[in-house]
Design an enzyme around this catalytic site. Sequence first.
Site, PDB file in Angstrom:
ATOM      1  N   LYS A 178      14.626  62.821  23.949  1.00 55.76           N
ATOM      2  CA  LYS A 178      13.568  61.819  23.820  1.00 55.76           C
ATOM      3  C   LYS A 178      12.412  62.385  23.007  1.00 55.76           C
ATOM      4  CE  LYS A 178      10.054  60.720  26.420  1.00 55.76           C
ATOM      5  NZ  LYS A 178       9.038  60.285  25.408  1.00 55.76           N
ATOM      6  N   GLU A 251       8.377  74.807  27.988  1.00 57.77           N
ATOM      7  CA  GLU A 251       7.468  75.435  27.023  1.00 57.77           C
ATOM      8  C   GLU A 251       6.218  74.571  27.024  1.00 57.77           C
ATOM      9  OE1 GLU A 251       5.103  76.347  24.653  1.00 57.77           O
ATOM     10  OE2 GLU A 251       6.256  75.510  22.990  1.00 57.77           O
ATOM     11  N   CYS A 285       0.432  75.151  20.378  1.00 51.92           N
ATOM     12  CA  CYS A 285       0.116  75.903  21.591  1.00 51.92           C
ATOM     13  C   CYS A 285      -0.027  77.393  21.334  1.00 51.92           C
ATOM     14  CB  CYS A 285       1.143  75.635  22.688  1.00 51.92           C
ATOM     15  SG  CYS A 285       2.834  75.563  22.150  1.00 51.92           S
ATOM     16  N   GLU A 381      -7.099  74.080  27.080  1.00 49.63           N
ATOM     17  CA  GLU A 381      -6.522  73.885  25.753  1.00 49.63           C
ATOM     18  C   GLU A 381      -7.137  72.664  25.078  1.00 49.63           C
ATOM     19  OE1 GLU A 381      -2.084  74.297  23.897  1.00 49.63           O
ATOM     20  OE2 GLU A 381      -2.266  73.041  25.673  1.00 49.63           O
TER      21      GLU A 381
END
Length: 479
Positions: A178, A251, A285, A381
Amino acid sequence: MTTELRRLRNYIGGEFRDAADGRTTDVVNPATGEVYATAPLSGAADVDAAMAAAEAAFPAWRDLVPADRQKALLKIADAMEERAEELIEAECRDTGKPLGLTRSEEIPPMIDQVRFFAGAARMLEGRSGGEYMEGLTSFVRREPVGVCAQVAPWNYPMMMAVWKFAPALAAGNTVVLKPSDTTPASTVLLAEILGSVLPKGVFNVVCGDRDTGRLMVEHPVPAMASITGSVRAGTEVAASAAKDVKRVHLELGGKAPVVVFEDADLAKAVEGITEAGFFNAGQDCTAATRVLVHESVHDEFVAALAKAASDTKTGQPDDEDILYGALNNADQLAKVSGFIERLPAHATVETGGRRVGERGYFYAPTVVSGLKQDDEIVQNEVFGPVITVQPFTDERQALEYANGVEYALASSVWTKDHGRAMRMSKALDFGCVWINTHIPLVAEMPHGGFKKSGYGKDLSAYGFDDYTRIKHVMTSLDG
């Protein structure tokens, strides 16, 4: 005059299909803010169909000799190379990325990674056999796990799709993938490319939103769920998969420390950090967005970094001489803007800190100094073109600050002192440590983190192994 919207479709069992109930979601070009396509908003019936197709295709794909799986992956890589311009167009329309950089920095490694895993397909082996009990011989079989439910993110849609399907297929698994609801186009095109090579049902694409992904992970068929995404999403996937004791490959986010010592080549560091911090609009990231600089060179470094940032350009995908394009969506623009709007009084915006233009989701390259370790923008983040800078006094404090976040994906050290570099690489609690560089990746080396950055590895033989299971076989020598 109205422009007809593109119509993207799921790919299930070798066929392109609309969602069973006909629902769709709009796909927006982030460089313009305009809807340009629709994609299926898939529900339970679509997920059921994709899982059934993958489950039916698994035994034959699993039982192929590795050389045949290798040939298929090599054909896929060749087809991707031949249709590279189509992939670039689809990717940049969904993400707002620069066409030139996508062509030079994403297409070549993607194709190389598929070819790497094509080679890995022929290394699906266990340890050598031996007699560990009198009269009995043992050996180990390494086998595919089965159907893999995979969810890819919006920051690198086609590259993250490769990172997921290539090792899974090479190991003999079948896949239901997906893409993000904001970036489905390149994945649907990949389905067309892979579908021209693979047997029906081996590779399936289901478009949809967060609920679609949840249905995939909760489905009883997959033996493994793999996701690249936020910590929140990863936590939900791990909790959901636990109910069926599914394997999970996560991840997740990152907050990479970039430690610059006083003996570093500051000009080289500024250049490398600027590129690694702002590339892909900081939507990476592993991005070099949390810089720690020795106090003796802090002011000099901040001035140089602010100048480099102010010289960095963003713009439309076909603009020349730009490093990055738009943020992916309106929510992400609001998120990045919010971090800057909520800065504490002791922080200083050295440059940037604003939206660029009114059309599309562009944000200026931004440098923020004067921060403390517990500030929100240091701990969380941002996922945007924002670099923070903090001073440190010595190696001990640099490590304290560097390791003092919940993420543990990537990091870098900038110094000419080899011993210091080795000490730091040992003590930094991150899955990757770069020395005097930041962000290069190669297919042969693993990518993955610790702590809230998740577990499991992408790329490399380690990533390949994650898509396999180990079976012990013991046989009597007496017949």
